[in-house]
Design a protein around this motif. Structure first.
Motif, PDB file in Angstrom:
ATOM      1  N   ASP A  49       0.835  -1.187   0.000  1.00 36.50           N
ATOM      2  CA  ASP A  49       0.000   0.000   0.000  1.00 36.50           C
ATOM      3  C   ASP A  49       0.879   1.249   0.000  1.00 36.50           C
ATOM      4  N   GLY A  50       0.242   2.417   0.102  1.00 37.02           N
ATOM      5  CA  GLY A  50       0.976   3.667   0.029  1.00 37.02           C
ATOM      6  C   GLY A  50       1.995   3.838   1.135  1.00 37.02           C
ATOM      7  N   ALA A  51       1.798   3.141   2.267  1.00 39.92           N
ATOM      8  CA  ALA A  51       2.740   3.227   3.385  1.00 39.92           C
ATOM      9  C   ALA A  51       3.820   2.159   3.303  1.00 39.92           C
ATOM     10  N   GLY A  52       3.770   1.338   2.253  1.00 42.27           N
ATOM     11  CA  GLY A  52       4.767   0.296   2.089  1.00 42.27           C
ATOM     12  C   GLY A  52       4.416  -1.011   2.774  1.00 42.27           C
ATOM     13  N   ASN A  53       3.203  -1.113   3.335  1.00 39.64           N
ATOM     14  CA  ASN A  53       2.794  -2.338   4.013  1.00 39.64           C
ATOM     15  C   ASN A  53       2.236  -3.350   3.018  1.00 39.64           C
ATOM     16  N   PRO A  54       2.469  -4.638   3.232  1.00 43.91           N
ATOM     17  CA  PRO A  54       1.934  -5.659   2.333  1.00 43.91           C
ATOM     18  C   PRO A  54       0.413  -5.580   2.260  1.00 43.91           C
ATOM     19  N   THR A  55      -0.118  -5.774   1.078  1.00 43.10           N
ATOM     20  CA  THR A  55      -1.564  -5.789   0.906  1.00 43.10           C
ATOM     21  C   THR A  55      -1.936  -6.859  -0.106  1.00 43.10           C
ATOM     22  N   GLN A  56      -3.219  -7.029  -0.353  1.00 44.11           N
ATOM     23  CA  GLN A  56      -3.705  -8.115  -1.199  1.00 44.11           C
ATOM     24  C   GLN A  56      -4.017  -7.631  -2.605  1.00 44.11           C
ATOM     25  N   ALA A  57      -4.365  -8.578  -3.464  1.00 40.97           N
ATOM     26  CA  ALA A  57      -4.673  -8.270  -4.847  1.00 40.97           C
ATOM     27  C   ALA A  57      -5.987  -8.929  -5.256  1.00 40.97           C
ATOM     28  N   ILE A  58      -6.657  -8.309  -6.220  1.00 39.44           N
ATOM     29  CA  ILE A  58      -7.876  -8.850  -6.812  1.00 39.44           C
ATOM     30  C   ILE A  58      -7.540  -9.264  -8.240  1.00 39.44           C
ATOM     31  N   ALA A  59      -7.949 -10.455  -8.640  1.00 37.70           N
ATOM     32  CA  ALA A  59      -7.706 -10.922 -10.005  1.00 37.70           C
ATOM     33  C   ALA A  59      -8.766 -10.333 -10.929  1.00 37.70           C
ATOM     34  N   LEU A  60      -8.338  -9.536 -11.910  1.00 43.23           N
ATOM     35  CA  LEU A  60      -9.259  -8.920 -12.856  1.00 43.23           C
ATOM     36  C   LEU A  60      -9.018  -9.480 -14.253  1.00 43.23           C
ATOM     37  N   PRO A  61     -10.067  -9.867 -14.955  1.00 46.60           N
ATOM     38  CA  PRO A  61      -9.880 -10.323 -16.335  1.00 46.60           C
ATOM     39  C   PRO A  61      -9.445  -9.178 -17.231  1.00 46.60           C
ATOM     40  N   GLY A  62      -8.476  -9.441 -18.124  1.00 45.90           N
ATOM     41  CA  GLY A  62      -8.010  -8.427 -19.045  1.00 45.90           C
ATOM     42  C   GLY A  62      -6.750  -7.731 -18.556  1.00 45.90           C
ATOM     43  N   THR A  63      -6.221  -6.825 -19.371  1.00 49.76           N
ATOM     44  CA  THR A  63      -5.042  -6.038 -19.026  1.00 49.76           C
ATOM     45  C   THR A  63      -5.295  -4.577 -19.379  1.00 49.76           C
ATOM     46  N   TRP A  64      -4.448  -3.694 -18.840  1.00 48.35           N
ATOM     47  CA  TRP A  64      -4.577  -2.257 -19.073  1.00 48.35           C
ATOM     48  C   TRP A  64      -3.265  -1.697 -19.609  1.00 48.35           C
ATOM     49  N   ASP A  65      -3.370  -0.836 -20.598  1.00 49.00           N
ATOM     50  CA  ASP A  65      -2.190  -0.198 -21.155  1.00 49.00           C
ATOM     51  C   ASP A  65      -1.503   0.611 -20.049  1.00 49.00           C
ATOM     52  N   PRO A  66      -0.204   0.397 -19.809  1.00 47.12           N
ATOM     53  CA  PRO A  66       0.479   1.081 -18.702  1.00 47.12           C
ATOM     54  C   PRO A  66       0.616   2.581 -18.895  1.00 47.12           C
ATOM     55  N   GLU A  67       0.449   3.080 -20.107  1.00 44.71           N
ATOM     56  CA  GLU A  67       0.555   4.510 -20.348  1.00 44.71           C
ATOM     57  C   GLU A  67      -0.804   5.204 -20.370  1.00 44.71           C
ATOM     58  N   THR A  68      -1.745   4.651 -21.113  1.00 50.15           N
ATOM     59  CA  THR A  68      -3.037   5.313 -21.296  1.00 50.15           C
ATOM     60  C   THR A  68      -4.104   4.807 -20.336  1.00 50.15           C
ATOM     61  N   ALA A  69      -3.842   3.673 -19.658  1.00 50.93           N
ATOM     62  CA  ALA A  69      -4.801   3.047 -18.750  1.00 50.93           C
ATOM     63  C   ALA A  69      -6.038   2.541 -19.484  1.00 50.93           C
ATOM     64  N   ILE A  70      -5.933   2.335 -20.784  1.00 56.72           N
ATOM     65  CA  ILE A  70      -7.052   1.787 -21.555  1.00 56.72           C
ATOM     66  C   ILE A  70      -7.017   0.265 -21.462  1.00 56.72           C
ATOM     67  N   ARG A  71      -8.164  -0.327 -21.205  1.00 57.23           N
ATOM     68  CA  ARG A  71      -8.235  -1.784 -21.103  1.00 57.23           C
ATOM     69  C   ARG A  71      -7.953  -2.410 -22.467  1.00 57.23           C
ATOM     70  N   GLN A  72      -7.133  -3.469 -22.449  1.00 60.19           N
ATOM     71  CA  GLN A  72      -6.726  -4.123 -23.685  1.00 60.19           C
ATOM     72  C   GLN A  72      -7.550  -5.383 -23.940  1.00 60.19           C
ATOM     73  N   PRO A  73      -7.930  -5.609 -25.185  1.00 65.77           N
ATOM     74  CA  PRO A  73      -8.671  -6.832 -25.513  1.00 65.77           C
ATOM     75  C   PRO A  73      -7.746  -8.036 -25.469  1.00 65.77           C
ATOM     76  N   GLY A  74      -8.321  -9.216 -25.437  1.00 61.46           N
ATOM     77  CA  GLY A  74      -7.518 -10.436 -25.443  1.00 61.46           C
ATOM     78  C   GLY A  74      -8.052 -11.447 -24.448  1.00 61.46           C
TER      79      GLY A  74
END
Length: 326
Positions: free
Chosen positions: A161-186
């Protein structure tokens, strides 16, 4: 959606524990990172979608989003797994040769993931799912504790997290462009969205991409103050925002002034930006955006309907120049 302390009807299927923490709020903190995952201590994306959380500016929370395609090298306690997929929202499932394993039954799964958000070849990284917990307020949201293998062969926390503490993740289908944040098909690809970053925050605030992809995208833009929908954030981590939407999932908690209304491509109208470091005139797309007033003009009567101009969500803020929330 579950009430606090209630378990989902399907808990008996996999014995996945329930997290009773309430995280759905109206007056909330925005951020700059899109995701918030760390790979070997470096920021894979350069900007976090979640920290600057997709609430701010960066695409990876504290360090980078992990999204890509699974390879065939997946096993649970030495047993190979196949047919790995996301079902029921964010619940992972896999076949071990005799039965389908889901949720907490996949604890200790080790797998390789090809980190390749834009299909450019990518790199194989090794991960381990330590535990899986079901949200106590959203029955189709599952929190995974995920570790990543470092260069020395040791597993370390993937999400912080923002304080550097370990946190969890949610599995989301799909990917996002690292520059534009647009979801990518596939197909065959998914993203580990770290809690506290924009991708995961949008889910926990009630805008799940498997229910309404446009609402999730709009929430991500809103969290990061990505007014032009181009991946550029205009906020700082922890800046308070009061959000509401056209469906009534969230309603205003304050009498703060209206900042903007949001669609999947960014703001559909804009008043004064939440951070005074950016004047309205300094934002390139603002000249083509109406004000969030009845007549669309700067001195018009404020319009409190989130769906004005085709909007899905609305933010109310106290514009400020503070470097962080308070």
């Amino acid at each position: 959606m579950l009430n606090k302390g209630e378990a989902a009807d399907d808990d008996h299927l996999d014995f996945t524990p329930v997290d009773d923490e309430i995280t759905f709020r109206s007056a909330v903190e925005n951020g700059t990172e899109t995701n918030g995952t760390s790979i070997n201590g470096r920021n894979l994306n350069g900007r976090n979608l979640n920290g600057r959380n997709l609430n701010g500016t960066e695409l990876g929370a504290g360090n980078g989003r992990v999204n890509g395609a699974l390879t065939t090298q997946v096993h649970l306690n030495g047993t190979p797994l196949s047919n790995i997929q996301i079902i029921n929202g964010s619940l992972l499932s896999a076949y071990d040769g005799s039965s389908t394993k889901i949720g907490a039954q996949l604890a200790n799964t080790i797998y390789q993931l090809n980190f390749d958000p834009l299909t450019n070849g990518g790199v194989d990284l090794t991960f381990k799912i330590l535990s899986v917990v079901q949200s106590g307020v959203q029955s189709n949201v599952y929190f995974h504790t995920v570790h990543q293998m470092d260069d020395d062969g040791n597993f370390e926390t993937l999400c912080r997290d923002g304080a550097g503490n370990p946190t969890q993740a949610i599995a989301l289908p799909g990917t996002w462009d690292p520059e534009t944040a647009i979801r990518q098909p596939g197909t065959g690809k998914f993203t580990w969205a770290c809690r506290g970053a924009a991708l995961a925050k949008a889910v926990e605030w009630g805008y799940e991409p498997w229910v309404d992809a446009d609402a999730h995208e709009a929430a991500m833009r809103m969290i990061r103050a990505d007014y032009c929908g181009d991946g550029v954030t205009h906020t700082s981590n922890g800046n308070p925002i009061d959000i509401s939407d056209k469906w009534g999932k969230q309603t205003p908690d304050t009498n703060w002034g209206i900042e903007a209304k949001w669609g999947p491509d960014g703001a559909v109208c804009l008043n004064t930006p939440r951070k005074l470091w950016w004047s309205r005139s300094s934002i390139w797309c603002a000249a083509s955006l109406p004000y969030c007033t009845n007549d669309g003009l700067a001195n018009g009567t404020p319009n409190n309907n989130p769906s004005q101009y085709g909007g899905l969500l609305m933010t109310q803020v106290v514009p400020n120049s503070n470097p962080s929330a308070y």
